[in-house]
Design a protein around this motif. Structure first.
Motif, PDB file in Angstrom:
ATOM      1  N   ASP A 191      23.642   5.689 -60.953  1.00 22.39           N
ATOM      2  CA  ASP A 191      24.883   5.639 -60.183  1.00 22.39           C
ATOM      3  C   ASP A 191      24.893   6.809 -59.206  1.00 22.39           C
ATOM      4  O   ASP A 191      25.210   7.932 -59.596  1.00 22.39           O
ATOM      5  CB  ASP A 191      26.087   5.712 -61.116  1.00 22.39           C
ATOM      6  CG  ASP A 191      27.412   5.640 -60.386  1.00 22.39           C
ATOM      7  OD1 ASP A 191      27.415   5.524 -59.140  1.00 22.39           O
ATOM      8  OD2 ASP A 191      28.450   5.709 -61.059  1.00 22.39           O
ATOM      9  N   PRO A 192      24.524   6.575 -57.934  1.00 24.80           N
ATOM     10  CA  PRO A 192      24.450   7.666 -56.966  1.00 24.80           C
ATOM     11  C   PRO A 192      25.759   8.425 -56.796  1.00 24.80           C
ATOM     12  O   PRO A 192      25.751   9.576 -56.399  1.00 24.80           O
ATOM     13  CB  PRO A 192      24.060   6.977 -55.659  1.00 24.80           C
ATOM     14  CG  PRO A 192      23.447   5.698 -56.066  1.00 24.80           C
ATOM     15  CD  PRO A 192      24.109   5.304 -57.351  1.00 24.80           C
ATOM     16  N   THR A 193      26.885   7.805 -57.093  1.00 22.75           N
ATOM     17  CA  THR A 193      28.155   8.514 -56.940  1.00 22.75           C
ATOM     18  C   THR A 193      28.306   9.639 -57.953  1.00 22.75           C
ATOM     19  O   THR A 193      29.157  10.504 -57.790  1.00 22.75           O
ATOM     20  CB  THR A 193      29.352   7.556 -57.061  1.00 22.75           C
ATOM     21  OG1 THR A 193      29.375   6.983 -58.374  1.00 22.75           O
ATOM     22  CG2 THR A 193      29.283   6.452 -56.018  1.00 22.75           C
ATOM     23  N   ARG A 194      27.478   9.637 -59.003  1.00 23.45           N
ATOM     24  CA  ARG A 194      27.526  10.705 -59.998  1.00 23.45           C
ATOM     25  C   ARG A 194      26.473  11.787 -59.742  1.00 23.45           C
ATOM     26  O   ARG A 194      26.342  12.716 -60.512  1.00 23.45           O
ATOM     27  CB  ARG A 194      27.316  10.127 -61.402  1.00 23.45           C
ATOM     28  CG  ARG A 194      28.448   9.221 -61.820  1.00 23.45           C
ATOM     29  CD  ARG A 194      28.365   8.744 -63.249  1.00 23.45           C
ATOM     30  NE  ARG A 194      27.095   8.948 -63.909  1.00 23.45           N
ATOM     31  CZ  ARG A 194      26.541   8.109 -64.755  1.00 23.45           C
ATOM     32  NH1 ARG A 194      27.134   6.983 -65.035  1.00 23.45           N
ATOM     33  NH2 ARG A 194      25.392   8.385 -65.327  1.00 23.45           N
ATOM     34  N   ASP A 232      25.192  14.196 -50.689  1.00 18.20           N
ATOM     35  CA  ASP A 232      25.294  14.255 -49.235  1.00 18.20           C
ATOM     36  C   ASP A 232      24.218  13.472 -48.486  1.00 18.20           C
ATOM     37  O   ASP A 232      24.458  12.996 -47.394  1.00 18.20           O
ATOM     38  CB  ASP A 232      25.309  15.703 -48.755  1.00 18.20           C
ATOM     39  CG  ASP A 232      24.117  16.514 -49.250  1.00 18.20           C
ATOM     40  OD1 ASP A 232      23.632  16.245 -50.356  1.00 18.20           O
ATOM     41  OD2 ASP A 232      23.683  17.418 -48.525  1.00 18.20           O
ATOM     42  N   ASN A 233      23.047  13.318 -49.044  1.00 21.62           N
ATOM     43  CA  ASN A 233      21.973  12.618 -48.329  1.00 21.62           C
ATOM     44  C   ASN A 233      21.618  11.267 -48.916  1.00 21.62           C
ATOM     45  O   ASN A 233      20.688  10.624 -48.446  1.00 21.62           O
ATOM     46  CB  ASN A 233      20.721  13.493 -48.280  1.00 21.62           C
ATOM     47  CG  ASN A 233      20.909  14.691 -47.368  1.00 21.62           C
ATOM     48  OD1 ASN A 233      21.553  14.575 -46.340  1.00 21.62           O
ATOM     49  ND2 ASN A 233      20.377  15.830 -47.750  1.00 21.62           N
ATOM     50  N   ILE A 234      22.318  10.812 -49.912  1.00 21.96           N
ATOM     51  CA  ILE A 234      22.014   9.502 -50.504  1.00 21.96           C
ATOM     52  C   ILE A 234      22.721   8.436 -49.674  1.00 21.96           C
ATOM     53  O   ILE A 234      23.943   8.334 -49.677  1.00 21.96           O
ATOM     54  CB  ILE A 234      22.446   9.423 -51.976  1.00 21.96           C
ATOM     55  CG1 ILE A 234      21.712  10.475 -52.801  1.00 21.96           C
ATOM     56  CG2 ILE A 234      22.202   8.007 -52.517  1.00 21.96           C
ATOM     57  CD1 ILE A 234      22.170  10.550 -54.247  1.00 21.96           C
ATOM     58  N   ARG A 235      21.939   7.654 -48.955  1.00 18.61           N
ATOM     59  CA  ARG A 235      22.513   6.593 -48.125  1.00 18.61           C
ATOM     60  C   ARG A 235      22.453   5.243 -48.823  1.00 18.61           C
ATOM     61  O   ARG A 235      23.279   4.380 -48.606  1.00 18.61           O
ATOM     62  CB  ARG A 235      21.791   6.548 -46.792  1.00 18.61           C
ATOM     63  CG  ARG A 235      22.031   7.813 -45.998  1.00 18.61           C
ATOM     64  CD  ARG A 235      21.539   7.699 -44.580  1.00 18.61           C
ATOM     65  NE  ARG A 235      21.799   8.948 -43.903  1.00 18.61           N
ATOM     66  CZ  ARG A 235      20.879   9.669 -43.311  1.00 18.61           C
ATOM     67  NH1 ARG A 235      19.634   9.259 -43.283  1.00 18.61           N
ATOM     68  NH2 ARG A 235      21.184  10.799 -42.733  1.00 18.61           N
ATOM     69  N   GLU A 236      21.440   5.062 -49.646  1.00 14.87           N
ATOM     70  CA  GLU A 236      21.323   3.849 -50.446  1.00 14.87           C
ATOM     71  C   GLU A 236      20.291   4.087 -51.535  1.00 14.87           C
ATOM     72  O   GLU A 236      19.549   5.062 -51.498  1.00 14.87           O
ATOM     73  CB  GLU A 236      20.927   2.642 -49.592  1.00 14.87           C
ATOM     74  CG  GLU A 236      19.491   2.632 -49.129  1.00 14.87           C
ATOM     75  CD  GLU A 236      19.130   1.380 -48.357  1.00 14.87           C
ATOM     76  OE1 GLU A 236      18.804   0.367 -49.013  1.00 14.87           O
ATOM     77  OE2 GLU A 236      19.200   1.414 -47.123  1.00 14.87           O
TER      78      GLU A 236
END
Length: 68
Positions: A15-18, A23-27
């Motif tokens: 879960d990239p939101t965690r 700041d650099n995770i676009r997908e």
């Protein structure tokens, strides 16, 4: 220098939101080894597919691997 670690997790566990630095995770996405080998996209580190293939075949490096 960047460091990468191998971890085996299910897709539901990612879960990239965690992430601590979002700041650099676009997908994000899961890649099969054949997809990773066949993509025309730039994937870093260079040689990642070969290292993954070796680990999947049970050839785990005894020491950290320096990749360019």
């Amino acid at each position: 220098m960047e460091r990468y670690f191998l971890a085996r997790v299910s897709a539901a566990d990612v879960d990239p939101t965690r992430a601590t630095q979002t700041d650099n995770i676009r997908e994000h996405r899961w890649w099969s080894l054949p997809e990773l080998r066949a993509t025309r996209e730039t994937v870093y580190p260079v040689g990642l597919a070969d290292l993954i293939a070796a680990v999947a075949e049970g050839r785990t490096p005894k020491r950290p691997v320096v990749m360019t």
